[in-house]
Scaffold this motif. Structure first.
Motif, PDB file in Angstrom:
ATOM      1  N   LYS A 185       0.761  -1.153  -0.024  1.00  0.00           N
ATOM      2  CA  LYS A 185      -0.046  -0.039   0.058  1.00  0.00           C
ATOM      3  C   LYS A 185       0.807   1.215  -0.053  1.00  0.00           C
ATOM      4  O   LYS A 185       1.925   1.073   0.424  1.00  0.00           O
ATOM      5  CB  LYS A 185      -0.962  -0.114   1.254  1.00  0.00           C
ATOM      6  N   CYS A 187       2.946   6.064  -6.520  1.00  0.00           N
ATOM      7  CA  CYS A 187       1.593   5.366  -6.454  1.00  0.00           C
ATOM      8  C   CYS A 187       0.938   5.998  -7.395  1.00  0.00           C
ATOM      9  O   CYS A 187       0.884   7.073  -7.874  1.00  0.00           O
ATOM     10  CB  CYS A 187       1.071   6.184  -5.053  1.00  0.00           C
ATOM     11  N   THR A 212      -3.372   3.712  -0.802  1.00  0.00           N
ATOM     12  CA  THR A 212      -4.016   2.969  -1.846  1.00  0.00           C
ATOM     13  C   THR A 212      -3.087   1.672  -2.169  1.00  0.00           C
ATOM     14  O   THR A 212      -2.159   1.632  -2.173  1.00  0.00           O
ATOM     15  CB  THR A 212      -4.132   3.911  -3.249  1.00  0.00           C
ATOM     16  N   HIS A 239      -2.044   6.484  -7.640  1.00  0.00           N
ATOM     17  CA  HIS A 239      -3.377   7.418  -7.163  1.00  0.00           C
ATOM     18  C   HIS A 239      -2.940   8.894  -6.702  1.00  0.00           C
ATOM     19  O   HIS A 239      -3.247   9.786  -7.454  1.00  0.00           O
ATOM     20  CB  HIS A 239      -4.192   6.825  -6.037  1.00  0.00           C
TER      21      HIS A 239
END
Length: 235
Positions: free
Chosen positions: A3, A18, A9, A20
């Motif tokens: 994560k 990431c 996320t 996101h």
């Protein structure tokens, strides 16, 4: 499941950023984790050489896993012949001093040394590969992406970051980031062919990859994902 340390996320196991929020991924460290880097502080003078050894291992891992394994010798030769190597020699001494400070504080020593070296190795490798190996890389890596190292979510405009990563100015396809000036027919074609965003989903860029400019094939990137349709494929 891996994560994001910033927004939580879920990520692919080999993700370095990431998808996101754009934050750089820092590997989680648990009490049961074995230290990745073993530094011995009995002989401080040897620390820079040991750090260099670990860097070269990380160098080989990066080239063979993320680039072309058959090109490793050429990347290594470039490293040995470049001015970048001289800067690295100074950096090993600096990292040795920083590691010794961590050791002296006796607070999560193994974890903090792993984080220190992993972060610095990744940053140094990014700089070397992007700035010194443009002719060796199998795909173009824009220098602008280096400006986002060390930044966290909220410290930058994620739309600008994505556009910098795409480096549209050096691409042959037609891209649109201003949808007011984008021809209405093209926008309609894209919406019917491959662009199906949710309500209020912000669109960042639409790429027209058709030969005649109809925008019935291409891709679009939004704040939540990527939509695309290649030639003779369904969206």
């Amino acid at each position: 499941m891996k994560k994001c340390n910033t927004c939580n996320t879920r990520l692919l196991e080999n993700a370095r950023f990431c998808h996101h929020c754009g934050a750089k991924v820092v590997a989680a460290f648990t009490a049961s984790s074995a230290p990745k880097y073993h530094l011995y502080f009995q002989n401080i003078a040897k620390l820079p050489h040991l750090i260099e050894k670990y860097f070269l291992e990380a160098f080989k891992e990066r080239i063979t896993e993320q680039h072309q394994e058959k090109m490793y010798d050429k990347y290594f030769e470039r490293l040995q012949q470049s001015e970048f190597k001289k800067r690295l020699e100074l950096r090993w001494k600096q990292l040795a001093e920083e590691a010794y400070i961590i050791h002296a504080k006796q607070n999560n020593v193994a974890e903090n040394i792993d984080i220190l070296l992993s972060k610095n190795f990744n940053n140094l490798l990014d700089h070397f590969i992007i700035l010194e190996c443009k002719d060796l890389n199998e795909f173009y890596l824009p220098e602008k992406i280096l400006t986002y190292q060390e930044l966290r979510q909220g410290d930058f405009d994620i739309q600008k970051m994505i556009l910098d990563f795409l480096d549209l100015e050096n691409e042959k396809e037609t891209y649109y980031t201003d949808f007011i000036i984008m021809p209405t027919k093209k926008l309609k074609n894209a919406s019917q062919a491959f662009l199906f965003p949710h309500k209020d989903e912000k669109i960042i860029v639409i790429a027209d990859q058709t030969i005649f400019g109809s925008c019935k094939e291409g891709f679009a990137m939004t704040e939540k994902g990527i939509y695309w349709k290649a030639h003779f494929e369904d969206a």
